[in-house]
Scaffold this motif. Sequence first.
Motif, PDB file in Angstrom:
ATOM      1  N   LEU A 159       2.014  -1.192 -15.219  1.00 21.43           N
ATOM      2  CA  LEU A 159       2.423  -2.216 -14.253  1.00 21.43           C
ATOM      3  C   LEU A 159       3.941  -2.323 -14.170  1.00 21.43           C
ATOM      4  O   LEU A 159       4.492  -2.704 -13.146  1.00 21.43           O
ATOM      5  CB  LEU A 159       1.864  -3.578 -14.656  1.00 21.43           C
ATOM      6  CG  LEU A 159       0.445  -3.895 -14.203  1.00 21.43           C
ATOM      7  CD1 LEU A 159       0.056  -5.292 -14.658  1.00 21.43           C
ATOM      8  CD2 LEU A 159       0.309  -3.784 -12.692  1.00 21.43           C
ATOM      9  N   LEU A 160       4.602  -2.035 -15.289  1.00 20.93           N
ATOM     10  CA  LEU A 160       6.066  -2.016 -15.255  1.00 20.93           C
ATOM     11  C   LEU A 160       6.465  -0.564 -15.084  1.00 20.93           C
ATOM     12  O   LEU A 160       6.226   0.267 -15.950  1.00 20.93           O
ATOM     13  CB  LEU A 160       6.629  -2.558 -16.572  1.00 20.93           C
ATOM     14  CG  LEU A 160       6.430  -4.052 -16.789  1.00 20.93           C
ATOM     15  CD1 LEU A 160       6.917  -4.446 -18.180  1.00 20.93           C
ATOM     16  CD2 LEU A 160       7.142  -4.873 -15.731  1.00 20.93           C
ATOM     17  N   THR A 161       7.046  -0.251 -13.965  1.00 14.11           N
ATOM     18  CA  THR A 161       7.264   1.152 -13.684  1.00 14.11           C
ATOM     19  C   THR A 161       8.506   1.322 -12.819  1.00 14.11           C
ATOM     20  O   THR A 161       9.346   0.430 -12.731  1.00 14.11           O
ATOM     21  CB  THR A 161       5.987   1.733 -13.026  1.00 14.11           C
ATOM     22  OG1 THR A 161       6.198   3.079 -12.684  1.00 14.11           O
ATOM     23  CG2 THR A 161       5.586   0.982 -11.789  1.00 14.11           C
ATOM     24  N   LYS A 162       8.586   2.494 -12.203  1.00 16.56           N
ATOM     25  CA  LYS A 162       9.746   2.790 -11.376  1.00 16.56           C
ATOM     26  C   LYS A 162       9.328   2.643  -9.920  1.00 16.56           C
ATOM     27  O   LYS A 162       8.179   2.879  -9.577  1.00 16.56           O
ATOM     28  CB  LYS A 162      10.158   4.240 -11.663  1.00 16.56           C
ATOM     29  CG  LYS A 162      11.483   4.635 -11.065  1.00 16.56           C
ATOM     30  CD  LYS A 162      11.966   5.929 -11.719  1.00 16.56           C
ATOM     31  CE  LYS A 162      13.029   6.597 -10.884  1.00 16.56           C
ATOM     32  NZ  LYS A 162      13.885   7.483 -11.670  1.00 16.56           N
ATOM     33  N   SER A 163      10.252   2.264  -9.119  1.00 16.54           N
ATOM     34  CA  SER A 163      10.008   2.069  -7.704  1.00 16.54           C
ATOM     35  C   SER A 163       9.317   3.291  -7.062  1.00 16.54           C
ATOM     36  O   SER A 163       9.694   4.424  -7.322  1.00 16.54           O
ATOM     37  CB  SER A 163      11.384   1.798  -7.106  1.00 16.54           C
ATOM     38  OG  SER A 163      11.384   1.966  -5.761  1.00 16.54           O
ATOM     39  N   THR A 164       8.254   3.048  -6.277  1.00 21.19           N
ATOM     40  CA  THR A 164       7.572   4.122  -5.528  1.00 21.19           C
ATOM     41  C   THR A 164       7.844   3.919  -4.046  1.00 21.19           C
ATOM     42  O   THR A 164       7.694   2.798  -3.572  1.00 21.19           O
ATOM     43  CB  THR A 164       6.029   4.019  -5.648  1.00 21.19           C
ATOM     44  OG1 THR A 164       5.690   3.554  -6.912  1.00 21.19           O
ATOM     45  CG2 THR A 164       5.364   5.316  -5.335  1.00 21.19           C
ATOM     46  N   PRO A 165       8.194   4.946  -3.327  1.00 19.08           N
ATOM     47  CA  PRO A 165       8.463   4.731  -1.907  1.00 19.08           C
ATOM     48  C   PRO A 165       7.173   4.716  -1.112  1.00 19.08           C
ATOM     49  O   PRO A 165       6.751   5.718  -0.621  1.00 19.08           O
ATOM     50  CB  PRO A 165       9.289   5.967  -1.539  1.00 19.08           C
ATOM     51  CG  PRO A 165       8.782   7.024  -2.451  1.00 19.08           C
ATOM     52  CD  PRO A 165       8.302   6.358  -3.693  1.00 19.08           C
ATOM     53  N   GLU A 166       6.510   3.563  -1.015  1.00 20.60           N
ATOM     54  CA  GLU A 166       5.251   3.514  -0.259  1.00 20.60           C
ATOM     55  C   GLU A 166       5.431   2.707   1.015  1.00 20.60           C
ATOM     56  O   GLU A 166       4.480   2.232   1.610  1.00 20.60           O
ATOM     57  CB  GLU A 166       4.141   2.915  -1.113  1.00 20.60           C
ATOM     58  CG  GLU A 166       3.875   3.732  -2.330  1.00 20.60           C
ATOM     59  CD  GLU A 166       2.464   4.296  -2.405  1.00 20.60           C
ATOM     60  OE1 GLU A 166       1.658   4.075  -1.490  1.00 20.60           O
ATOM     61  OE2 GLU A 166       2.191   4.965  -3.401  1.00 20.60           O
ATOM     62  N   GLY A 167       6.654   2.498   1.382  1.00 16.63           N
ATOM     63  CA  GLY A 167       6.886   1.839   2.653  1.00 16.63           C
ATOM     64  C   GLY A 167       7.106   0.348   2.563  1.00 16.63           C
ATOM     65  O   GLY A 167       7.402  -0.297   3.551  1.00 16.63           O
ATOM     66  N   SER A 168       6.956  -0.239   1.364  1.00 18.26           N
ATOM     67  CA  SER A 168       7.197  -1.678   1.222  1.00 18.26           C
ATOM     68  C   SER A 168       8.381  -1.929   0.310  1.00 18.26           C
ATOM     69  O   SER A 168       8.857  -1.033  -0.362  1.00 18.26           O
ATOM     70  CB  SER A 168       5.990  -2.352   0.586  1.00 18.26           C
ATOM     71  OG  SER A 168       5.083  -2.706   1.550  1.00 18.26           O
ATOM     72  N   ARG A 169       8.769  -3.189   0.273  1.00 23.21           N
ATOM     73  CA  ARG A 169       9.812  -3.597  -0.660  1.00 23.21           C
ATOM     74  C   ARG A 169       9.191  -3.714  -2.052  1.00 23.21           C
ATOM     75  O   ARG A 169       8.045  -4.124  -2.190  1.00 23.21           O
ATOM     76  CB  ARG A 169      10.308  -4.967  -0.204  1.00 23.21           C
ATOM     77  CG  ARG A 169      11.772  -5.181  -0.378  1.00 23.21           C
ATOM     78  CD  ARG A 169      12.224  -6.493   0.253  1.00 23.21           C
ATOM     79  NE  ARG A 169      12.403  -6.430   1.683  1.00 23.21           N
ATOM     80  CZ  ARG A 169      11.710  -7.134   2.581  1.00 23.21           C
ATOM     81  NH1 ARG A 169      10.732  -7.935   2.189  1.00 23.21           N
ATOM     82  NH2 ARG A 169      11.964  -7.039   3.847  1.00 23.21           N
ATOM     83  N   ASP A 170       9.956  -3.363  -3.070  1.00 19.97           N
ATOM     84  CA  ASP A 170       9.469  -3.493  -4.444  1.00 19.97           C
ATOM     85  C   ASP A 170       9.713  -4.900  -4.982  1.00 19.97           C
ATOM     86  O   ASP A 170      10.699  -5.534  -4.638  1.00 19.97           O
ATOM     87  CB  ASP A 170      10.251  -2.548  -5.372  1.00 19.97           C
ATOM     88  CG  ASP A 170       9.851  -1.107  -5.207  1.00 19.97           C
ATOM     89  OD1 ASP A 170       8.644  -0.841  -5.107  1.00 19.97           O
ATOM     90  OD2 ASP A 170      10.757  -0.246  -5.182  1.00 19.97           O
ATOM     91  N   PHE A 171       8.838  -5.347  -5.875  1.00 21.94           N
ATOM     92  CA  PHE A 171       9.135  -6.495  -6.723  1.00 21.94           C
ATOM     93  C   PHE A 171       9.849  -5.960  -7.950  1.00 21.94           C
ATOM     94  O   PHE A 171       9.368  -5.021  -8.590  1.00 21.94           O
ATOM     95  CB  PHE A 171       7.851  -7.198  -7.162  1.00 21.94           C
ATOM     96  CG  PHE A 171       7.468  -8.324  -6.263  1.00 21.94           C
ATOM     97  CD1 PHE A 171       8.093  -9.558  -6.387  1.00 21.94           C
ATOM     98  CD2 PHE A 171       6.496  -8.160  -5.294  1.00 21.94           C
ATOM     99  CE1 PHE A 171       7.750 -10.613  -5.545  1.00 21.94           C
ATOM    100  CE2 PHE A 171       6.148  -9.207  -4.456  1.00 21.94           C
ATOM    101  CZ  PHE A 171       6.768 -10.436  -4.576  1.00 21.94           C
ATOM    102  N   LEU A 172      10.985  -6.539  -8.272  1.00 21.90           N
ATOM    103  CA  LEU A 172      11.784  -6.022  -9.381  1.00 21.90           C
ATOM    104  C   LEU A 172      11.668  -6.926 -10.603  1.00 21.90           C
ATOM    105  O   LEU A 172      11.561  -8.139 -10.478  1.00 21.90           O
ATOM    106  CB  LEU A 172      13.244  -5.926  -8.952  1.00 21.90           C
ATOM    107  CG  LEU A 172      13.499  -4.984  -7.763  1.00 21.90           C
ATOM    108  CD1 LEU A 172      14.959  -5.050  -7.344  1.00 21.90           C
ATOM    109  CD2 LEU A 172      13.102  -3.550  -8.100  1.00 21.90           C
TER     110      LEU A 172
END
Length: 455
Positions: A159-172
């Motif tokens: 669940l704690l990971t690196k940003s994935t480019p799936e088209g949405s904004r990430d929760f940081l």
Amino acid sequence: MKNMFIEEIVGKVGEEVELYGWVDSKRDHKKIVFIDLRDRTGVVQIVGGEEFKQLSSEDVIYIKGLVKKRPEKLVNPKIKTGTVEIEAKELKILGKSKVLPLPVNTEGYDIDEEVRLKYRYLDLRRPRMTRNIILRSKLIRLVREHLTKKGFIEIETPLLTKSTPEGSRDFLVPSRLHPGKFYALPQSPQQYKQLLMTAGFERYFQIARCIRDEDSRADRGFEHTQIDIEMSFVEREDVMKMDEELITSVVEEMGYKIKQKPFPMITYQESMKKYGADKFDMRTEEDKKNGILAFAWVIDFPFFEKTDTGGWTFTHNPFSAPLPKYKEQLLKKENIGGILTSQYDLVCNGYEVGGGSIRGHEPQTLQAVFEIMGYKKEEIVQKFGHMLEAFEYGTPPHGGLAHGIERLLMTILNEKYLREVVAFPMTSGGHTSVMDAPSEVSDDQLKEVGLKIRK
Ligand code: ASP
């Protein structure tokens, strides 16, 4: 311990039983007091004496009593236990209830969302909501059973990971051990599930929590759960067939009817021409009345679309492979707008209820996708170097897909909002149910993660 649910008492005529539950309603006829006792499986009528007068709606009680058959003319066909009633011998109050801040014996659609979510633990007592949550559990159980039988392994990803480019904004999520650095919550397990294919698991699934910082809508929220699947040594049609079997078996097992089998298939081009959109509703008015589910596949989507600034971005998933005949063009970065992806979307009753693709499992394919999107070489290495490297160590051809459970269930149950199939959803304003988040944190907490709030 409670060892019987209310729905089970129908078969116990003549026996003494012990029941636990909530007072659903009370009818005081002076010497006799009737109550309906409720648990998550239904209600049953209890006949009690004077001591029942002290009960109020929603009190939690224990009853010992005799199960009696009701006379023919007093049978209540509207409830599952309508042929019987309980003659109470003993009553214990286990938990008193104040008057509730909202009614729970109605459908609840007319009650203010804020009130329903503030008191979600009460709102969930509503039979419609109880049913929805129980059906959600059933859906997940059926999916697990089906996929396990077909040789899929359930594997959890971080669940704690690196940003994935799936088209949405990430929760940081700020890191305490590495001040100034952040984890991202997963928009989906996309990269990990592909790495599991490199690892040799061949068939993976997960009931995966996904978190995307999207503007919330009726059919979209910050958090969702997806049935996430990936398989090795497959082509597009294999994944679609596997999934169609899964969906068919699960929804039919739940008692719903499918309009057309095998699911019709339409290209993106045709769909746009015919329906003006890539999701559509094929049901007649009659179908709608009968709760029919009209599934269809949409295929042959363009891989890329123009961005506002004149560059290119992916339409669905950057990790997809193009359709085989466009592979050369992709590698040469020619005819970019005309390249079609291996993406397949599953549509039902006007909603997109799933989608996936065959992946680009060769490093040069993935590299080309990111180059087309304008990423610089170093940036590709920095962001996706781990994938490119993994693909150099014997990665099988693979593909998969995912179904948003809320979207699927809401469609099956003909609910209008995602929150009707989630136990503790967020409000449309982005506040959590019952607990008041987001909320401020102490200066010490901020300091620990190396953050300062700018006024
Ligand atoms: N990762 C995709 C999604 O979350 C699904 C997939 O292609 O498997 O929508």
